[in-house]
Design a protein around this motif. Structure first.
Motif, PDB file in Angstrom:
ATOM      1  N   SER A  69      65.128  22.047  33.831  1.00 20.05           N
ATOM      2  CA  SER A  69      65.040  20.611  34.282  1.00 20.05           C
ATOM      3  C   SER A  69      63.853  19.835  33.528  1.00 20.05           C
ATOM      4  CB  SER A  69      65.029  20.668  35.760  1.00 20.05           C
ATOM      5  OG  SER A  69      64.891  19.034  36.526  1.00 20.05           O
ATOM      6  N   ASN A  70      64.125  18.879  32.797  1.00 19.34           N
ATOM      7  CA  ASN A  70      63.091  18.193  32.150  1.00 19.34           C
ATOM      8  C   ASN A  70      63.238  17.007  32.696  1.00 19.34           C
ATOM      9  OD1 ASN A  70      62.116  20.316  30.509  1.00 19.34           O
ATOM     10  ND2 ASN A  70      63.940  19.716  28.982  1.00 19.34           N
ATOM     11  N   ILE A  71      62.142  16.425  33.595  1.00 22.90           N
ATOM     12  CA  ILE A  71      62.184  14.929  33.957  1.00 22.90           C
ATOM     13  C   ILE A  71      60.727  14.390  33.842  1.00 22.90           C
ATOM     14  CG2 ILE A  71      62.051  13.661  36.327  1.00 22.90           C
ATOM     15  CD1 ILE A  71      63.610  16.012  37.469  1.00 22.90           C
ATOM     16  N   TYR A  72      60.851  13.270  33.212  1.00 22.94           N
ATOM     17  CA  TYR A  72      59.517  12.403  32.607  1.00 22.94           C
ATOM     18  C   TYR A  72      59.724  11.131  33.499  1.00 22.94           C
ATOM     19  CZ  TYR A  72      56.226   9.992  29.697  1.00 22.94           C
ATOM     20  OH  TYR A  72      55.391   9.261  29.296  1.00 22.94           O
ATOM     21  N   ILE A  73      58.612  10.730  34.074  1.00 22.87           N
ATOM     22  CA  ILE A  73      58.292   9.737  34.982  1.00 22.87           C
ATOM     23  C   ILE A  73      57.011   8.908  34.344  1.00 22.87           C
ATOM     24  CG2 ILE A  73      57.858   8.209  37.153  1.00 22.87           C
ATOM     25  CD1 ILE A  73      59.290  10.838  38.065  1.00 22.87           C
TER      26      ILE A  73
END
Length: 167
Positions: A69-73
């Motif tokens: 899971s790659n999540i960038y905010i």
């Protein structure tokens, strides 16, 4: 969002979700271990007056299948939500077949204002992907400024802990 591979949200404005479950501006919550939750970018989100500004729930995501899971905010601004950013749903114990989550969760340049809690993160017990936070500004309801310049999040690198809750 219950499952996605490759999503880019740019400039979303989400407000006043109180009363409509999950009462969250942006909620990432896969139904089970078969779903994907990766390659997500959320750029310049503005959230206002929600239970959670951004909520990520991993309760049902971990299981027998390896998950990345790659999540960038980037540049998240939350004003007056109960919790600006919430990572939840990790269990105390998992079966021996449960695989830890791979990948990253990166939050860069966030500003969280007038929240009861800027950040809430449940204990991950070694099952979370790598979590990195950089340049986080929290201004609580009493106009106290709390700065988080580098991760990992820990009690020792936060001077004023009343607006930070780690389980």
């Amino acid at each position: 969002i219950i499952g996605v591979k490759g999503l880019k949200l740019v400039n979303p404005t989400i407000l006043n979700s109180m009363g409509t479950l999950p009462q969250t501006a942006i909620c990432l919550e896969p139904h089970n271990n078969l779903y994907e939750l990766t390659d997500i970018s959320i750029i310049n989100p503005f959230t206002f007056n929600n239970n959670d500004g951004i909520l990520i729930v991993y309760t049902n995501f971990l299981g027998k299948l390896n998950k990345k899971s790659n999540i960038y905010i980037e540049n998240h601004i939350d004003d007056s939500s109960l919790i600006a950013f919430n990572v939840a749903g990790f269990r105390e114990k998992y079966s021996s077949e449960t695989k830890p989550l791979e990948g990253f969760l990166k939050i860069n340049k966030a500003k969280w204002i007038n929240n009861d809690y800027g950040i809430i993160r449940s204990k991950t017990n070694g099952f979370s992907q790598k979590i990195e936070m950089k340049d986080i500004t929290i201004i609580d309801k009493n106009n106290n400024l709390i700065l988080l310049k580098e991760s990992p999040i820990s009690q020792k690198n936060i001077k004023d802990k009343k607006n930070l809750k780690l389980f």
